[in-house]
Design a protein around this motif. Sequence first.
Motif, PDB file in Angstrom:
ATOM      1  N   UNK A 165     -29.663  24.351  21.274  1.00  0.00           N
ATOM      2  CA  UNK A 165     -29.472  25.800  21.395  1.00  0.00           C
ATOM      3  C   UNK A 165     -28.456  26.096  22.503  1.00  0.00           C
ATOM      4  N   UNK A 166     -27.720  27.194  22.417  1.00  0.00           N
ATOM      5  CA  UNK A 166     -27.795  28.267  21.416  1.00  0.00           C
ATOM      6  C   UNK A 166     -26.758  28.106  20.304  1.00  0.00           C
ATOM      7  N   UNK A 167     -26.533  26.878  19.851  1.00  0.00           N
ATOM      8  CA  UNK A 167     -25.545  26.603  18.802  1.00  0.00           C
ATOM      9  C   UNK A 167     -25.942  27.292  17.499  1.00  0.00           C
ATOM     10  N   UNK A 168     -24.971  27.333  16.571  1.00  0.00           N
ATOM     11  CA  UNK A 168     -25.204  27.937  15.251  1.00  0.00           C
ATOM     12  C   UNK A 168     -25.245  26.858  14.173  1.00  0.00           C
ATOM     13  N   UNK A 169     -26.236  26.936  13.291  1.00  0.00           N
ATOM     14  CA  UNK A 169     -26.345  26.060  12.124  1.00  0.00           C
ATOM     15  C   UNK A 169     -25.513  26.651  10.998  1.00  0.00           C
ATOM     16  N   UNK A 170     -25.008  25.785  10.105  1.00  0.00           N
ATOM     17  CA  UNK A 170     -24.126  26.287   9.041  1.00  0.00           C
ATOM     18  C   UNK A 170     -24.822  27.245   8.077  1.00  0.00           C
ATOM     19  N   UNK A 171     -26.159  27.293   8.106  1.00  0.00           N
ATOM     20  CA  UNK A 171     -26.887  28.223   7.243  1.00  0.00           C
ATOM     21  C   UNK A 171     -26.904  29.633   7.829  1.00  0.00           C
ATOM     22  N   UNK A 172     -26.352  29.813   9.033  1.00  0.00           N
ATOM     23  CA  UNK A 172     -26.369  31.119   9.677  1.00  0.00           C
ATOM     24  C   UNK A 172     -27.545  31.306  10.620  1.00  0.00           C
ATOM     25  N   UNK A 173     -28.343  30.240  10.812  1.00  0.00           N
ATOM     26  CA  UNK A 173     -29.489  30.282  11.717  1.00  0.00           C
ATOM     27  C   UNK A 173     -29.066  29.731  13.073  1.00  0.00           C
ATOM     28  N   UNK A 174     -29.476  30.381  14.133  1.00  0.00           N
ATOM     29  CA  UNK A 174     -29.142  29.905  15.479  1.00  0.00           C
ATOM     30  C   UNK A 174     -30.226  28.950  15.972  1.00  0.00           C
ATOM     31  N   UNK A 175     -29.794  27.843  16.576  1.00  0.00           N
ATOM     32  CA  UNK A 175     -30.739  26.912  17.172  1.00  0.00           C
ATOM     33  C   UNK A 175     -31.463  27.632  18.323  1.00  0.00           C
ATOM     34  N   UNK A 176     -32.805  27.518  18.347  1.00  0.00           N
ATOM     35  CA  UNK A 176     -33.572  28.208  19.380  1.00  0.00           C
ATOM     36  C   UNK A 176     -34.713  27.317  19.875  1.00  0.00           C
ATOM     37  N   UNK A 177     -34.986  27.414  21.163  1.00  0.00           N
ATOM     38  CA  UNK A 177     -36.128  26.705  21.732  1.00  0.00           C
ATOM     39  C   UNK A 177     -37.412  27.330  21.216  1.00  0.00           C
ATOM     40  N   UNK A 178     -38.412  26.489  20.970  1.00  0.00           N
ATOM     41  CA  UNK A 178     -39.702  26.998  20.502  1.00  0.00           C
ATOM     42  C   UNK A 178     -40.414  27.703  21.660  1.00  0.00           C
ATOM     43  N   UNK A 179     -41.225  28.705  21.362  1.00  0.00           N
ATOM     44  CA  UNK A 179     -41.948  29.432  22.417  1.00  0.00           C
ATOM     45  C   UNK A 179     -42.752  28.483  23.294  1.00  0.00           C
ATOM     46  N   UNK A 180     -42.594  28.624  24.606  1.00  0.00           N
ATOM     47  CA  UNK A 180     -43.313  27.834  25.619  1.00  0.00           C
ATOM     48  C   UNK A 180     -42.905  26.365  25.634  1.00  0.00           C
ATOM     49  N   UNK A 181     -41.907  25.977  24.834  1.00  0.00           N
ATOM     50  CA  UNK A 181     -41.456  24.579  24.818  1.00  0.00           C
ATOM     51  C   UNK A 181     -39.974  24.476  25.127  1.00  0.00           C
ATOM     52  N   UNK A 182     -39.443  25.466  25.834  1.00  0.00           N
ATOM     53  CA  UNK A 182     -38.047  25.432  26.241  1.00  0.00           C
ATOM     54  C   UNK A 182     -37.865  24.400  27.347  1.00  0.00           C
ATOM     55  N   UNK A 183     -36.681  23.817  27.416  1.00  0.00           N
ATOM     56  CA  UNK A 183     -36.390  22.863  28.486  1.00  0.00           C
ATOM     57  C   UNK A 183     -36.388  23.555  29.840  1.00  0.00           C
ATOM     58  N   UNK A 184     -36.314  24.878  29.825  1.00  0.00           N
ATOM     59  CA  UNK A 184     -36.392  25.642  31.062  1.00  0.00           C
ATOM     60  C   UNK A 184     -37.839  25.793  31.531  1.00  0.00           C
ATOM     61  N   UNK A 185     -38.787  25.559  30.614  1.00  0.00           N
ATOM     62  CA  UNK A 185     -40.206  25.756  30.923  1.00  0.00           C
ATOM     63  C   UNK A 185     -40.934  24.457  31.248  1.00  0.00           C
ATOM     64  N   UNK A 186     -40.542  23.375  30.603  1.00  0.00           N
ATOM     65  CA  UNK A 186     -41.293  22.120  30.740  1.00  0.00           C
ATOM     66  C   UNK A 186     -40.343  20.946  30.900  1.00  0.00           C
ATOM     67  N   UNK A 187     -40.880  19.835  31.400  1.00  0.00           N
ATOM     68  CA  UNK A 187     -40.090  18.622  31.589  1.00  0.00           C
ATOM     69  C   UNK A 187     -40.076  17.796  30.309  1.00  0.00           C
ATOM     70  N   UNK A 188     -39.094  16.931  30.199  1.00  0.00           N
ATOM     71  CA  UNK A 188     -38.991  16.037  29.043  1.00  0.00           C
ATOM     72  C   UNK A 188     -40.046  14.946  29.169  1.00  0.00           C
TER      73      UNK A 188
END
Length: 600
Positions: A165-188
């Motif tokens: 994220x926040x790249x765009x998929x060729x289907x017109x859908x934007x890549x998005x982090x799942x709720x509460x599972x963003x790399x900004x919220x949790x560690x790998x």
Amino acid sequence: MAFEFDFNETFKWCALYLSKGLRIVRLHGIHPDGRCTCGDAECRVGGSKHRNCGKHPVGIEWGDRYARSEDDLLEWDDGVPFNVGVLLGPDGGVIDNEDDSPEATAFRESLGLHELITPAWTSGKSTHQLTRWHDSLADCGGVQKPGGLECRLGAGGRQIQSVLPPSWHHTGVQYKWKPDLSIDDIDIAETPKILLVQISNAAAAGGAGSGGMIKYEGPLVFREVHDGEGRHHALLLWAWNKIVNDRDPLSPHRRAVLTQEIRDANEKYIKPPKTTDEALQIINSCFEYYRKKQEKGWVAAPSDLTESAVRDEAEKLEEEVNPEDAVAVVGLEAHGLDPYQAGEVRGYRVGTWRIEMIKGDPPEIVLVVPQWRRTPCGGRVNMTLDTFRSAAKVASAVFNATHRVILDGDSKKWVAVWKGVDASKKTGGVSIPGIMEQLMARKSADDDIEVGTASKRYAELAGYLLKTFRKATKAKDEEKPEPNESGRPCWVTPDELWFQWGKVWEEISRTHDVAVGERNKIRNKLLEIMHAKDLVHKRHRFPSGRLEYIVFTREWVAALESLASGVDGVRLLKGEVELNFPKTENHSPSTVHESEVVGA
């Protein structure tokens, strides 16, 4: 709006990724009109290479040219949209697992990975999970697919990345982090041991292309293959075995016979059977692979017919060919028609085919074939009534629309299939109705599009555009004119209206229900009226970077007005229409740089 690029938003995420220790690489982006920035004419939404659109890295040796600082990221701000990828493998320090099928999702859940607390994001149709690299994967290659779960590793010196994220998929859908599972919220998280074991087992078994948890390893003489035993691989192996052992598998007659035999095996031995579409995708991918090998000068030798050679080639086929992109070019059964025998003659029922009638002036017929949805026409072929009545013209219209499907490889046979065959001794005394007659009999009133509907919709869409154009600004400084940096319409000169296609449709979509496909339709209709191959693209450099615009002359605006009035086939000449747009001046020019014309 799909494919709208926001550098500030992208920069924010990339800076965060750098702070987390990820190696970020620049990928080609997608222009608002669906073109990939790589410049390949087929790498676009609806093109033959649409799956690569916005997914491949910029330049060569990209794995060594990852961003090392925010200053590197700022150098990417050149006015060209881009997507963002993360380098995987021992150097990148992370791996990615992706589920793009129900089987893969079920397998991930069977391992308990759906409960793993680690950064996860969604793309076009799948979910990705990012976990830490483990040295036990060093000999597992670039990609492994245990249970159909695509584990992107980047081992063995393979440079592999995954789109973030926040790249765009060729289907017109934007890549998005799942709720509460963003790399900004949790560690790998560390890669769970159970997944490491599955990846290692798949690598040891040579299972990079496996679509099931257990790959079919039985003899080439078919036996029953049940769910969980690798039904996809079994049918593919059987299909390749049949094709490579045939003397002339690409001839229309032999291809039709082989296709039916493989479909019969699917119904008899695969438990439960693959659907018709799934089976045809596997069969067509084998024919496509055979054709490409033959084009390169390959000729099947006795050594290619051994069981071990068939297995080895099937493995390569699974890795190299995407079944969804393999479209049959001959063999009517492969296009969704259902064959049956009438005496000595083979007849066909319409199967998945249907028609819609546009009751306009003149009326049109749309032939709808799901098996062609991956071709440029999207599985919908428009034709006049005159064309519909002619077998040869139908075949020509289909080939022109799909660019791949040949119905009249045997023209005499195709005429009989389309028109039908009278009763005779050869047909067992029964008449065989043609596809044309069956389609008309099958059509219901619900399939009809009433008079004027299509042109009225074009008029509506054109009217929406004109409404935004009537709010266009004028450049404040006539000596140094420049477009509106926001992308909204602006008369840069008295005869040139500059705007960003995505921006105007974003504003229109706030108040009107407009599908992405309709934006492309109005674009294509304008190109048809203007007898042009593409819209005019120009770039302008601002202090913040270069931006790309669509440029309409008053002739293009006049063509748009003709659409809005319902006169959608008339090309108006410059000067025939007076446009009284407001002369508002609500933006100030920044430092002027020379505008750059982008070649179509």
